[in-house]
Design a protein around this motif. Structure first.
Motif, short mmCIF file in Angstrom:
data_model
loop_
_atom_site.label_atom_id
_atom_site.label_comp_id
_atom_site.label_asym_id
_atom_site.label_seq_id
_atom_site.Cartn_x
_atom_site.Cartn_y
_atom_site.Cartn_z
N LEU A 1 0.81 -1.21 0.00
CA LEU A 1 0.00 0.00 0.00
C LEU A 1 0.85 1.27 0.00
N PHE A 2 1.88 1.29 0.85
CA PHE A 2 2.64 2.52 1.04
C PHE A 2 4.11 2.36 0.69
N GLY A 3 4.39 1.51 -0.30
CA GLY A 3 5.77 1.37 -0.75
C GLY A 3 6.28 -0.05 -0.73
N GLY A 4 7.50 -0.22 -0.21
CA GLY A 4 8.17 -1.52 -0.26
C GLY A 4 8.12 -2.29 1.03
N GLN A 5 7.14 -1.99 1.88
CA GLN A 5 7.02 -2.64 3.19
C GLN A 5 5.55 -2.70 3.58
N PRO A 6 5.07 -3.84 4.09
CA PRO A 6 3.65 -3.93 4.47
C PRO A 6 3.34 -3.19 5.76
N GLY B 1 -2.31 -1.74 7.48
CA GLY B 1 -3.36 -1.74 6.47
C GLY B 1 -3.26 -2.93 5.55
N ASP B 2 -2.04 -3.26 5.11
CA ASP B 2 -1.83 -4.44 4.27
C ASP B 2 -2.23 -5.70 5.02
N TYR B 3 -1.76 -5.83 6.25
CA TYR B 3 -2.08 -7.03 7.02
C TYR B 3 -3.59 -7.14 7.26
N GLY B 4 -4.24 -6.01 7.51
CA GLY B 4 -5.68 -6.05 7.71
C GLY B 4 -6.42 -6.51 6.48
N LEU B 5 -6.09 -5.92 5.33
CA LEU B 5 -6.76 -6.31 4.09
C LEU B 5 -6.47 -7.76 3.72
N LEU B 6 -5.28 -8.23 4.08
CA LEU B 6 -4.93 -9.61 3.72
C LEU B 6 -5.90 -10.62 4.33
N GLY B 7 -6.39 -10.34 5.55
CA GLY B 7 -7.27 -11.31 6.20
C GLY B 7 -8.37 -11.80 5.28
N PRO B 8 -9.29 -10.93 4.84
CA PRO B 8 -10.35 -11.39 3.94
C PRO B 8 -9.86 -11.69 2.53
N LEU B 9 -8.86 -10.95 2.04
CA LEU B 9 -8.43 -11.15 0.66
C LEU B 9 -7.60 -12.43 0.48
N PHE B 10 -7.14 -13.03 1.57
CA PHE B 10 -6.45 -14.31 1.47
C PHE B 10 -7.35 -15.46 1.90
N ALA B 11 -7.76 -15.47 3.16
CA ALA B 11 -8.40 -16.66 3.71
C ALA B 11 -9.69 -17.03 3.01
N HIS B 12 -10.49 -16.03 2.65
CA HIS B 12 -11.75 -16.30 1.96
C HIS B 12 -11.61 -16.06 0.46
N LEU B 13 -11.29 -14.82 0.11
CA LEU B 13 -11.37 -14.39 -1.28
C LEU B 13 -10.18 -14.84 -2.13
N GLY B 14 -9.08 -15.20 -1.51
CA GLY B 14 -7.92 -15.65 -2.25
C GLY B 14 -7.68 -17.15 -2.20
N ARG B 15 -8.52 -17.90 -1.42
CA ARG B 15 -8.36 -19.35 -1.33
C ARG B 15 -9.60 -20.11 -1.81
N ASP B 16 -10.78 -19.65 -1.39
CA ASP B 16 -12.00 -20.36 -1.78
C ASP B 16 -12.10 -20.36 -3.31
#
Length: 378
Positions: A181-186, A189-204
């Motif tokens: 989101l803000f450059g070359g380091q998470p 905000g990145d970790y927060g968005l990852l929750g739904p975008l990985f476990a549900h939306l990026g795996r199912d």
């Protein structure tokens, strides 16, 4: 070196956020499922409810909730802090963290459970190892029963899917030029968005297929977030760390406007409901926010999502995350605060600063408790 223990599950939204953080920081851990007898016999009695993720430190200390887990390690010192120093970057990171819970959970639960039949075998396989005494089908049915409280109904289905496709497009445009989101380091905000975008939306299977075909760079970001290193070979010579000078890429303007459209008027209506609840019940400072630890809401409120009427659960935890935004803003010097406020005004997010929340929500002993009333002198 003795590892810490992470109790979680591959398909768990919040476990995904915690796991990615531990990997990025090089923290030695072993992951165990909730079927482990030690979880039932030791962890659940200690925290009062069956919930994940939970981290057990090497000295036996138990920490539940991703915010508490990440903040514990941040205080200890980590190689890659999740908190940008820049005022605007930091406030926006907290807003993304809030949106992931108060907004994107709706999309995640919709795609998992509205399409349960299309991905039945995958979900049954995921839930079977962690279902305990109940069958995987019983646990899955309980999860599906939460959809109306999240505003997931036949009437909102089209709006949710259009909203999610727009989100993918906006993230795709951003990740075309930036690895995080803000450059070359998470960030948080990145970790927060990852929750739904990985476990549900990026795996199912159903939403993962959509992400891969519509937004391949978003899928790469999901992979990148789960890697132990920066994992950004697509960005030659991109500097490590957060962008200097508190720079916020222009691609984030539209993304955060989208978040504002998702968060309001729902959050405004929930503040009004909370104000009425506090006036009626006068919660005692330090008391649990609900009568039973496993209960997550204090009631429901009639509101709207993308112009469609819904009934939505009012979750004190969302106000806890909201406070992280206002607390970060309150700590800013005047010049920085003015810049942040102007940016939020331009994206429709200024109600996060303007609305008066009647009571604080705190975290003590691994549960949410009521904090101080805003209308009373300390």
């Amino acid at each position: 070196m003795q590892p810490i223990i992470l109790y979680g599950a591959p398909h768990s939204l919040y476990t995904g956020k915690t796991r990615a953080y531990l990997r990025k920081q090089g923290i030695f851990y072993i992951e165990r499922s909730t079927a482990d007898p030690r979880f039932r016999n030791e962890v659940v009695p200690a925290i009062g409810r069956g919930i994940i993720p939970v981290v057990v430190l090497t000295d036996g200390t138990i920490i539940q909730d991703t915010v508490d887990i990440l903040d514990h390690f941040e205080r200890k010192g980590v190689p890659l802090t999740a908190y940008p120093e820049g005022a605007l970057q930091r406030v926006l990171a907290h807003i993304a963290e809030l949106y992931a819970v108060a907004g994107l959970t709706r999309h995640a639960m919709h795609y998992r459970w509205t399409y349960a039949k299309e991905q039945e075998r995958f979900l049954a396989d995921a839930f079977a190892p962690v279902s305990g005494g109940a069958s995987a089908g019983q646990v899955m049915a309980r999860m599906q029963s939460y959809l109306p409280m999240l505003g997931v109904t036949p009437e909102t289905r089209s709006a949710i899917e259009t909203s999610y496709e727009t989100l993918l497009d906006l993230l795709e445009a951003h990740f075309a030029d930036h690895p995080y989101l803000f450059g070359g380091q998470p960030s948080v905000g990145d970790y927060g968005l990852l929750g739904p975008l990985f476990a549900h939306l990026g795996r199912d299977p159903v939403p993962a297929g959509l992400m891969k075909t519509r937004a391949p760079r978003v899928f790469r970001w999901v992979e990148r977030m789960n890697a132990p290193d920066a994992d950004m070979p697509e960005y030659p010579d991109y500097p490590a760390g957060f962008l200097t000078g508190d720079t916020v890429p222009e691609t984030l303007n539209a993304l955060f406007r989208h978040m504002a459209d998702e968060l309001f008027p729902e959050l405004s209506d929930k503040v009004a409901m909370l104000r009425d609840f506090v006036d009626r019940t006068d919660p005692v400072e330090g008391s649990p926010v609900t009568a039973k630890p496993h209960q997550r809401i204090v009631g429901t409120v009639a509101t709207r999502f993308r112009g469609i009427a819904i009934e939505s659960g009012v979750q004190p935890y969302a106000f806890y995350l909201w406070q992280r935004i206002t607390d970060a803003f309150a700590a800013l010097p005047p010049a920085s605060a003015e810049r942040v406020r102007a940016w939020l005004d331009g994206t429709g997010l200024s109600p996060l600063l303007a609305l008066s929340v009647p009571i604080r929500v705190e975290r003590r002993d691994n549960i949410e408790v009521w904090g101080a009333r805003a209308d009373r002198e300390p």
